[in-house]
Scaffold this active site. Structure first.
Site, mmCIF file in Angstrom:
data_model
loop_
_atom_site.group_PDB
_atom_site.id
_atom_site.type_symbol
_atom_site.label_atom_id
_atom_site.label_comp_id
_atom_site.label_asym_id
_atom_site.label_seq_id
_atom_site.Cartn_x
_atom_site.Cartn_y
_atom_site.Cartn_z
ATOM 1 N N ARG A 104 0.823 -1.228 0.000
ATOM 2 C CA ARG A 104 0.000 0.000 0.000
ATOM 3 C C ARG A 104 0.853 1.271 0.000
ATOM 4 N NH1 ARG A 104 -2.107 -3.543 -1.306
ATOM 5 N NH2 ARG A 104 -3.843 -4.699 -0.403
ATOM 6 N N GLU A 128 -4.967 2.978 6.585
ATOM 7 C CA GLU A 128 -4.680 2.906 5.150
ATOM 8 C C GLU A 128 -5.320 4.116 4.461
ATOM 9 O OE1 GLU A 128 -5.466 -0.956 3.267
ATOM 10 O OE2 GLU A 128 -6.157 0.126 1.494
ATOM 11 N N SER A 165 -10.824 -1.498 3.608
ATOM 12 C CA SER A 165 -10.081 -1.751 4.851
ATOM 13 C C SER A 165 -9.554 -0.415 5.368
ATOM 14 C CB SER A 165 -8.889 -2.673 4.593
ATOM 15 O OG SER A 165 -9.366 -3.908 4.124
HETATM 16 C C1 LIG Z 1 -15.556 -1.243 -0.805
HETATM 17 C C2 LIG Z 1 -14.088 -0.994 -0.972
HETATM 18 C C3 LIG Z 1 -13.229 -2.076 -1.182
HETATM 19 C C4 LIG Z 1 -11.852 -1.860 -1.343
HETATM 20 N N1 LIG Z 1 -11.054 -2.927 -1.556
HETATM 21 C C5 LIG Z 1 -9.726 -2.753 -1.733
HETATM 22 C C6 LIG Z 1 -8.874 -3.862 -1.975
HETATM 23 O O1 LIG Z 1 -9.285 -5.008 -2.055
HETATM 24 N N2 LIG Z 1 -7.536 -3.613 -2.135
HETATM 25 C C7 LIG Z 1 -7.031 -2.350 -2.072
HETATM 26 O O2 LIG Z 1 -5.799 -2.182 -2.241
HETATM 27 N N3 LIG Z 1 -7.813 -1.281 -1.837
HETATM 28 C C8 LIG Z 1 -9.155 -1.446 -1.671
HETATM 29 N N4 LIG Z 1 -9.955 -0.359 -1.440
HETATM 30 C C9 LIG Z 1 -9.360 0.980 -1.288
HETATM 31 C C10 LIG Z 1 -9.256 1.815 -2.587
HETATM 32 O O3 LIG Z 1 -10.282 1.438 -3.500
HETATM 33 C C11 LIG Z 1 -7.888 1.690 -3.255
HETATM 34 O O4 LIG Z 1 -6.852 2.156 -2.414
HETATM 35 C C12 LIG Z 1 -7.824 2.479 -4.574
HETATM 36 O O5 LIG Z 1 -6.644 2.147 -5.238
HETATM 37 C C13 LIG Z 1 -7.862 3.994 -4.390
HETATM 38 O O6 LIG Z 1 -8.036 4.584 -5.668
HETATM 39 P P1 LIG Z 1 -8.804 5.973 -5.846
HETATM 40 O O7 LIG Z 1 -8.764 6.330 -7.277
HETATM 41 O O8 LIG Z 1 -10.160 5.912 -5.247
HETATM 42 O O9 LIG Z 1 -7.870 6.939 -5.016
HETATM 43 P P2 LIG Z 1 -8.290 8.112 -4.018
HETATM 44 O O10 LIG Z 1 -9.001 7.533 -2.853
HETATM 45 O O11 LIG Z 1 -8.967 9.184 -4.767
HETATM 46 O O12 LIG Z 1 -6.846 8.596 -3.548
HETATM 47 C C14 LIG Z 1 -6.012 7.757 -2.757
HETATM 48 C C15 LIG Z 1 -4.615 8.390 -2.664
HETATM 49 O O13 LIG Z 1 -4.018 8.399 -3.959
HETATM 50 C C16 LIG Z 1 -3.724 9.740 -4.376
HETATM 51 N N5 LIG Z 1 -4.012 9.798 -5.816
HETATM 52 C C17 LIG Z 1 -5.123 9.382 -6.459
HETATM 53 N N6 LIG Z 1 -4.957 9.501 -7.797
HETATM 54 C C18 LIG Z 1 -3.713 10.032 -7.979
HETATM 55 C C19 LIG Z 1 -2.938 10.375 -9.123
HETATM 56 N N7 LIG Z 1 -3.396 10.218 -10.369
HETATM 57 N N8 LIG Z 1 -1.692 10.872 -8.939
HETATM 58 C C20 LIG Z 1 -1.194 11.059 -7.688
HETATM 59 N N9 LIG Z 1 -1.885 10.757 -6.571
HETATM 60 C C21 LIG Z 1 -3.127 10.235 -6.711
HETATM 61 C C22 LIG Z 1 -4.606 10.646 -3.542
HETATM 62 O O14 LIG Z 1 -3.998 11.924 -3.402
HETATM 63 C C23 LIG Z 1 -4.659 9.857 -2.226
HETATM 64 O O15 LIG Z 1 -3.500 10.108 -1.463
HETATM 65 C C24 LIG Z 1 -11.330 -0.544 -1.276
HETATM 66 C C25 LIG Z 1 -12.212 0.536 -1.077
HETATM 67 C C26 LIG Z 1 -13.566 0.322 -0.929
HETATM 68 C C27 LIG Z 1 -14.480 1.496 -0.731
#
Ligand SMILES: Cc1cc2nc3c(=O)[nH]c(=O)nc-3n(C[C@H](O)[C@H](O)[C@H](O)COP(=O)(O)OP(=O)(O)OC[C@H]3O[C@@H](n4cnc5c(N)ncnc54)[C@H](O)[C@@H]3O)c2cc1C
Length: 301
Positions: free
Chosen positions: A174, A294, A224
């Site tokens: 992560r 996380e 998580s």
């Molecule tokens: C129901 C549910 C289930 C999930 N299951 C998992 C799982 O199985 N495994 C897992 O790893 N995660 C899981 N997650 C967490 C999440 O979906 C992941 O961490 C995902 O990769 C985050 O992507 P996002 O686009 O939503 O990022 P955001 O939440 O929008 O951002 C997360 C971080 O990344 C940064 N960021 C986003 N995009 C960029 C970019 N283009 N450039 C630079 N920085 C950026 C943001 O500034 C922030 O610090 C889950 C979440 C939910 C709600």
């Protein structure tokens, strides 16, 4: 500031005083002063250059699925890399795909699987965008982004667009060089493995069914809430600390999966933040284990 943003992006791609609750899967968070949605790499670069020149804070988000945004909101520019900044370019001959940062991870996984391009099935149930998945090195069911990334094109801290191979990006559990930095992921090249499309789609169906069974997907959450402490499972530690169903305001430790904090009933970000702190304190008192969130915090807490 507003006038320049309008020149770069067009009025229709800027929202003022935008409720962040609309852009986070927790469905909480106050107002962003500016919420902008670029559609090209050039626009991202120009917005960042403007923020730097005007000394305005900025923060990049994808699908907001790992974010806890303060109820006080964000006094700066939220740069949203979402469906306006999305697309997949295929190089089928070499089993590669180049994906823009705002593309849905789940969509990417399904599209590639349908084409018999494998090793992305693990990601089909993760509700983020590709950019956020690279930053967090998202993973599930034994798969992780690091296994499929070949290289990443990003805007570095000096305002240069650079492309680096995955070996230079320090992707770990992560984490990556992008986390808590000013680097912005723009585009990702994936190296895939030819496999049977039907088998990949079956695997996706199986993994998604397992999520529906074990995770509280019926409530807003950020997945998580805590990282897995070495040698333990976060959910088990929380459960063994007697915290199943523990509530602060509208926030609750899920009864279905103790590793998830859910927005049970009109929670605020402060409720969720307080609950996270309570869990950390109580688990530490019981087991001497530090639970690192996380979820990424945005704004003042
Ligand atoms: C129901 C549910 C289930 C999930 N299951 C998992 C799982 O199985 N495994 C897992 O790893 N995660 C899981 N997650 C967490 C999440 O979906 C992941 O961490 C995902 O990769 C985050 O992507 P996002 O686009 O939503 O990022 P955001 O939440 O929008 O951002 C997360 C971080 O990344 C940064 N960021 C986003 N995009 C960029 C970019 N283009 N450039 C630079 N920085 C950026 C943001 O500034 C922030 O610090 C889950 C979440 C939910 C709600």
């Amino acid at each position: 500031m507003l006038k320049r943003l309008e020149e770069i992006l067009g009025k229709e791609n800027i929202n003022l005083e935008e409720p962040m609750a609309k852009h986070t899967t927790f469905r909480t968070g106050g107002l962003a002063k500016y919420f902008v949605s670029p559609s090209t790499i050039e626009e991202v670069c120009q917005v960042v250059a403007l923020c730097t020149k005007e000394k305005s804070p900025y923060y990049v988000i994808g699908n907001g699925s790992n974010l806890l945004v303060s109820d006080k909101g964000y006094e700066g520019v939220i740069i949203h890399l979402g469906n306006r900044f999305a697309g997949i370019k295929l190089d089928e001959e070499n089993h590669m795909a180049t994906v823009l940062a705002g593309t849905s991870l789940s969509f990417t996984s399904k599209q590639l699987s349908k084409l018999g391009l494998g090793n992305m099935a693990f990601a089909a149930g993760i509700p983020g965008n590709i950019g956020g998945a690279v930053v967090m090195n998202a993973g599930a069911y034994g798969g992780e982004m690091v296994q499929v990334i070949k290289e990443v094109t990003y805007l570095d801290e000096d305002g240069q667009v650079v492309t680096k191979p995955v070996s230079e990006l320090k992707l770990g559990y992560r984490t990556s060089i992008f986390k808590q930095s000013k680097r912005i992921v723009l585009e990702v090249k994936l190296q895939l493995t030819p496999m049977n499309a039907g088998e990949l789609l079956n695997e996706i169906e199986k993994l998604n069914a397992s999520r529906r069974e074990k995770q509280p997907l019926e409530y807003p959450s950020a997945g998580s809430t805590f990282k897995r402490p070495e040698g333990y499972f976060a959910g088990k530690l929380i459960q063994d600390s007697g915290l199943r169903g523990y509530q602060v305001g509208g926030a609750m430790v899920s009864e279905k999966h103790c590793g998830f904090v859910i927005n049970k009933n009109h929670a605020t970000s402060s409720d969720i933040y307080q609950l996270i702190q309570d869990v950390q304190r109580i688990v530490y008192e019981k087991f001497g284990v530090h639970m690192e969130p996380e979820v990424q915090l945005v704004g003042e807490f």
